[in-house]
Design an enzyme around this catalytic site. Structure first.
Site, short mmCIF file in Angstrom:
data_model
loop_
_atom_site.label_atom_id
_atom_site.label_comp_id
_atom_site.label_asym_id
_atom_site.label_seq_id
_atom_site.Cartn_x
_atom_site.Cartn_y
_atom_site.Cartn_z
N ASP A 192 0.86 -1.19 0.00
CA ASP A 192 0.00 0.00 0.00
C ASP A 192 0.90 1.25 0.00
O ASP A 192 1.87 1.33 0.76
CB ASP A 192 -0.91 0.00 1.24
N ILE A 193 0.56 2.20 -0.84
CA ILE A 193 1.40 3.38 -1.03
C ILE A 193 1.31 4.35 0.17
O ILE A 193 2.19 5.18 0.37
CB ILE A 193 0.99 4.09 -2.36
N HIS B 65 -9.85 -5.32 -2.97
CA HIS B 65 -8.50 -5.50 -2.44
C HIS B 65 -8.60 -5.84 -0.96
O HIS B 65 -9.38 -5.26 -0.23
CB HIS B 65 -7.63 -4.25 -2.65
N HIS C 232 -6.74 -5.72 2.48
CA HIS C 232 -5.65 -5.08 3.21
C HIS C 232 -5.07 -6.10 4.19
O HIS C 232 -5.80 -6.65 5.02
CB HIS C 232 -6.17 -3.90 4.06
P1 AMP Z 1 -9.92 1.61 0.29
O1 AMP Z 1 -10.47 1.63 -1.11
O2 AMP Z 1 -10.67 2.51 1.21
O3 AMP Z 1 -9.78 0.20 0.83
O4 AMP Z 1 -8.45 2.21 0.23
C1 AMP Z 1 -7.64 2.11 -0.91
C2 AMP Z 1 -6.21 1.85 -0.49
O5 AMP Z 1 -5.42 1.78 -1.67
C3 AMP Z 1 -5.59 2.92 0.40
O6 AMP Z 1 -5.01 2.31 1.56
C4 AMP Z 1 -4.54 3.58 -0.50
O7 AMP Z 1 -3.40 4.01 0.21
C5 AMP Z 1 -4.21 2.45 -1.46
N1 AMP Z 1 -3.72 2.90 -2.76
C6 AMP Z 1 -4.29 3.83 -3.58
N2 AMP Z 1 -3.55 3.98 -4.70
C7 AMP Z 1 -2.51 3.12 -4.59
C8 AMP Z 1 -1.39 2.80 -5.42
N3 AMP Z 1 -1.21 3.41 -6.61
N4 AMP Z 1 -0.50 1.89 -4.99
C9 AMP Z 1 -0.67 1.27 -3.80
N5 AMP Z 1 -1.71 1.53 -2.97
C10 AMP Z 1 -2.61 2.44 -3.35
#
Ligand code: AMP
Length: 129
Positions: free
Chosen positions: A29-30, A93, A95
């Site tokens: 996660d970024i 996704h 986590h």
């Molecule tokens: P959620 O949709 O609420 O589960 O959160 C989306 C997650 O994706 C967050 O924790 C972001 O930090 C992560 N995220 C968004 N864009 C990227 C990316 N390009 N690479 C890695 N993680 C990402």
């Protein structure tokens, strides 16, 4: 329009990849809650996890477990927390978050790593699969 995760899967934008097979990919996660916070993503772009076909869903859980086991080897922590939200990115996704206390799961406490640290971490996890 393809999701940001589909763009990662297609190699159009970079990621710190930790695992990949025919149907799933895992990358860091970024904006991590904790060091090693990893996302496990089906290559098929589906918005909501419980809309996944049952076998595909169970395969995602199997893939996530394998990644979690590698995380446990690399990151000193009490356990790996698991969460599915998807309010920010509408592409399923899982986590996986190395946790020691409840705040590590809140998505309000964030940690910062350099790109070098992220790259080294991803490689360590990959080698521990
Ligand atoms: P959620 O949709 O609420 O589960 O959160 C989306 C997650 O994706 C967050 O924790 C972001 O930090 C992560 N995220 C968004 N864009 C990227 C990316 N390009 N690479 C890695 N993680 C990402």
């Amino acid at each position: 329009m393809p999701s940001i995760f589909t763009k990662i899967i297609n190699g159009e934008i970079p990621c710190y990849k930790v695992a990949e097979d025919e149907n799933f990919i895992a990358f860091l996660d970024i904006n991590p809650n904790a060091k090693g916070h990893t996302l496990c993503v089906p290559k098929q772009e589906i918005n909501r996890i419980f809309d996944m076909e049952e076998k595909h869903y169970l395969d995602l859980m199997r893939f996530s477990r394998k990644v979690a086991k590698a995380l446990e080897k690399v990151i000193p922590c009490d356990r790996i927390g698991i969460s599915v939200i998807g309010l920010e990115v509408p592409h399923v996704h899982v986590h996986l978050i190395p946790i020691n206390e409840m705040k590590d799961m809140t998505f309000q406490h964030k940690v910062q790593l350099t790109s070098e640290e992220m790259a080294a971490l991803a490689q360590n996890i990959q080698e521990s699969l």
